[in-house]
Design a protein around this motif. Structure first.
Motif, PDB file in Angstrom:
ATOM      1  N   ASP A  82       0.829  -1.195   0.000  1.00  0.00           N
ATOM      2  CA  ASP A  82       0.000   0.000   0.000  1.00  0.00           C
ATOM      3  C   ASP A  82       0.866   1.248   0.000  1.00  0.00           C
ATOM      4  OD1 ASP A  82      -2.571  -1.130  -0.028  1.00  0.00           O
ATOM      5  OD2 ASP A  82      -2.450  -1.555   2.107  1.00  0.00           O
ATOM      6  N   LEU A  83       0.446   2.213  -0.800  1.00  0.00           N
ATOM      7  CA  LEU A  83       1.083   3.518  -0.885  1.00  0.00           C
ATOM      8  C   LEU A  83       0.397   4.443   0.117  1.00  0.00           C
ATOM      9  CD1 LEU A  83       3.126   5.190  -2.603  1.00  0.00           C
ATOM     10  CD2 LEU A  83       1.225   5.707  -4.146  1.00  0.00           C
ATOM     11  N   HIS A  84       1.181   5.172   0.892  1.00  0.00           N
ATOM     12  CA  HIS A  84       0.666   6.128   1.874  1.00  0.00           C
ATOM     13  C   HIS A  84       1.265   7.497   1.602  1.00  0.00           C
ATOM     14  CE1 HIS A  84      -1.102   3.432   5.079  1.00  0.00           C
ATOM     15  NE2 HIS A  84      -0.526   2.563   4.271  1.00  0.00           N
ATOM     16  N   VAL A  85       0.426   8.527   1.580  1.00  0.00           N
ATOM     17  CA  VAL A  85       0.891   9.904   1.417  1.00  0.00           C
ATOM     18  C   VAL A  85       0.251  10.750   2.507  1.00  0.00           C
ATOM     19  CG1 VAL A  85       0.849  11.968  -0.045  1.00  0.00           C
ATOM     20  CG2 VAL A  85       1.284   9.725  -1.063  1.00  0.00           C
ATOM     21  N   ARG A  86       1.090  11.474   3.213  1.00  0.00           N
ATOM     22  CA  ARG A  86       0.623  12.476   4.180  1.00  0.00           C
ATOM     23  C   ARG A  86       1.051  13.839   3.649  1.00  0.00           C
ATOM     24  NH1 ARG A  86      -0.665  10.308   9.331  1.00  0.00           N
ATOM     25  NH2 ARG A  86       0.036   8.162   9.548  1.00  0.00           N
ATOM     26  N   PHE A  99      -5.339   3.301   1.431  1.00  0.00           N
ATOM     27  CA  PHE A  99      -6.526   2.491   1.148  1.00  0.00           C
ATOM     28  C   PHE A  99      -7.645   2.724   2.159  1.00  0.00           C
ATOM     29  CE2 PHE A  99      -4.560  -0.071   4.329  1.00  0.00           C
ATOM     30  CZ  PHE A  99      -5.596  -0.766   4.942  1.00  0.00           C
ATOM     31  N   GLY A 100      -7.334   3.013   3.407  1.00  0.00           N
ATOM     32  CA  GLY A 100      -8.343   3.232   4.443  1.00  0.00           C
ATOM     33  C   GLY A 100      -8.946   4.623   4.420  1.00  0.00           C
ATOM     34  N   ASN A 101      -8.320   5.556   3.709  1.00  0.00           N
ATOM     35  CA  ASN A 101      -8.809   6.929   3.573  1.00  0.00           C
ATOM     36  C   ASN A 101      -8.428   7.394   2.164  1.00  0.00           C
ATOM     37  OD1 ASN A 101      -9.973   9.394   4.500  1.00  0.00           O
ATOM     38  ND2 ASN A 101      -7.905  10.231   4.703  1.00  0.00           N
ATOM     39  N   PRO A 102      -9.167   6.947   1.144  1.00  0.00           N
ATOM     40  CA  PRO A 102      -8.728   7.136  -0.238  1.00  0.00           C
ATOM     41  C   PRO A 102      -8.933   8.527  -0.836  1.00  0.00           C
ATOM     42  CG  PRO A 102     -10.778   5.915  -0.185  1.00  0.00           C
ATOM     43  CD  PRO A 102     -10.353   6.104   1.238  1.00  0.00           C
ATOM     44  N   ARG A 103      -9.565   9.455  -0.097  1.00  0.00           N
ATOM     45  CA  ARG A 103      -9.823  10.789  -0.661  1.00  0.00           C
ATOM     46  C   ARG A 103      -9.600  11.887   0.374  1.00  0.00           C
ATOM     47  NH1 ARG A 103     -11.432  10.281  -5.463  1.00  0.00           N
ATOM     48  NH2 ARG A 103     -12.769   8.647  -6.228  1.00  0.00           N
ATOM     49  N   SER A 104      -9.195  13.034  -0.137  1.00  0.00           N
ATOM     50  CA  SER A 104      -9.106  14.239   0.681  1.00  0.00           C
ATOM     51  C   SER A 104      -9.594  15.405  -0.170  1.00  0.00           C
ATOM     52  CB  SER A 104      -7.664  14.488   1.134  1.00  0.00           C
ATOM     53  OG  SER A 104      -6.894  14.992   0.062  1.00  0.00           O
ATOM     54  N   GLN A 105      -9.481  16.593   0.359  1.00  0.00           N
ATOM     55  CA  GLN A 105      -9.877  17.789  -0.383  1.00  0.00           C
ATOM     56  C   GLN A 105      -9.093  17.911  -1.692  1.00  0.00           C
ATOM     57  OE1 GLN A 105      -9.127  21.382   1.803  1.00  0.00           O
ATOM     58  NE2 GLN A 105      -9.538  22.703   0.072  1.00  0.00           N
ATOM     59  N   HIS A 106      -7.835  17.477  -1.691  1.00  0.00           N
ATOM     60  CA  HIS A 106      -6.965  17.693  -2.842  1.00  0.00           C
ATOM     61  C   HIS A 106      -6.627  16.427  -3.630  1.00  0.00           C
ATOM     62  CE1 HIS A 106      -6.126  21.848  -1.721  1.00  0.00           C
ATOM     63  NE2 HIS A 106      -5.948  21.437  -0.479  1.00  0.00           N
ATOM     64  N   ALA A 107      -6.687  15.260  -2.996  1.00  0.00           N
ATOM     65  CA  ALA A 107      -6.085  14.064  -3.599  1.00  0.00           C
ATOM     66  C   ALA A 107      -7.008  12.858  -3.544  1.00  0.00           C
ATOM     67  CB  ALA A 107      -4.782  13.738  -2.874  1.00  0.00           C
ATOM     68  N   ALA A 108      -6.651  11.844  -4.365  1.00  0.00           N
ATOM     69  CA  ALA A 108      -7.403  10.590  -4.362  1.00  0.00           C
ATOM     70  C   ALA A 108      -6.483   9.427  -4.706  1.00  0.00           C
ATOM     71  CB  ALA A 108      -8.547  10.646  -5.369  1.00  0.00           C
ATOM     72  N   LEU A 109      -6.705   8.320  -4.026  1.00  0.00           N
ATOM     73  CA  LEU A 109      -6.092   7.040  -4.401  1.00  0.00           C
ATOM     74  C   LEU A 109      -6.974   6.495  -5.513  1.00  0.00           C
ATOM     75  CD1 LEU A 109      -4.175   4.560  -3.809  1.00  0.00           C
ATOM     76  CD2 LEU A 109      -5.978   3.768  -2.269  1.00  0.00           C
ATOM     77  N   ASP A 110      -6.477   6.475  -6.747  1.00  0.00           N
ATOM     78  CA  ASP A 110      -7.321   6.034  -7.856  1.00  0.00           C
ATOM     79  C   ASP A 110      -6.944   4.659  -8.404  1.00  0.00           C
ATOM     80  OD1 ASP A 110      -5.053   6.794  -9.285  1.00  0.00           O
ATOM     81  OD2 ASP A 110      -6.100   8.159 -10.636  1.00  0.00           O
TER      82      ASP A 110
END
Length: 163
Positions: A42-46, A74-85
């Motif tokens: 899994d890829l994680h970005v903070r 994977f557990g939080n795939p979206r934010s205001q700016h980004a998405a795990l697609d």
């Protein structure tokens, strides 16, 4: 990945896999992971937005520090700016696994960190080779390595980027 000798070859292969999996390639910031085998990485970005507008926004949301950090995985795939697609090997194994986190909009100034987590092993426990490509603005950085299930979260890179 022994046939991918240069950064350019690694970026081209990463872009090919992400596009083939339906991921987006164009955005101000992008994090992509390719790997081999049946395991689930899994890829994680903070990221943490920096600046006066960010501080005012985060305070209005109730963050005492004035700086909110978002964590995309994977557990939080979206934010205001980004998405795990793209999230490969989560439910079923694919022949050319990859993951992709795309920023369709990006904070004007932010601190970013990217990591790889070996989420689940399938079969024999052995190192899983990976390549991470980080695209920010017109620049790209490539990181390669291996990860074992016992490694937990492997931090790859931290950086500050402003548009």
């Amino acid at each position: 990945f022994s046939n991918l000798q240069t950064d350019s070859e690694q970026i081209t292969e990463t872009n090919r896999r992400v596009a083939a999996a339906g991921g987006q390639l164009e955005g101000p910031v992008r994090f992509s992971l390719i790997f081999t085998g049946d395991d689930d990485l899994d890829l994680h970005v903070r990221y943490q937005e920096i600046g006066r507008a960010a501080a005012l926004r985060s305070r209005s949301l109730g963050f005492a520090t004035g700086f909110a950090t978002s964590h995309i995985f994977f557990g939080n795939p979206r934010s205001q700016h980004a998405a795990l697609d793209v999230d490969a090997n989560a439910r079923s194994v694919v022949p050319e696994p990859c993951e992709n986190i795309i920023f369709l909009s990006a904070p004007r100034i932010a601190n970013y960190s990217v990591g790889v987590h070996h989420y689940m092993a399938r079969g024999v426990i052995e190192p899983t080779p990976y390549i991470v490509v980080v695209k920010y603005g017109n620049r790209s950085k490539v990181f390669e390595g291996t990860i074992l299930p016992t490694d937990g979260m492997k931090m790859i890179w931290q950086f500050k980027y402003s548009q």
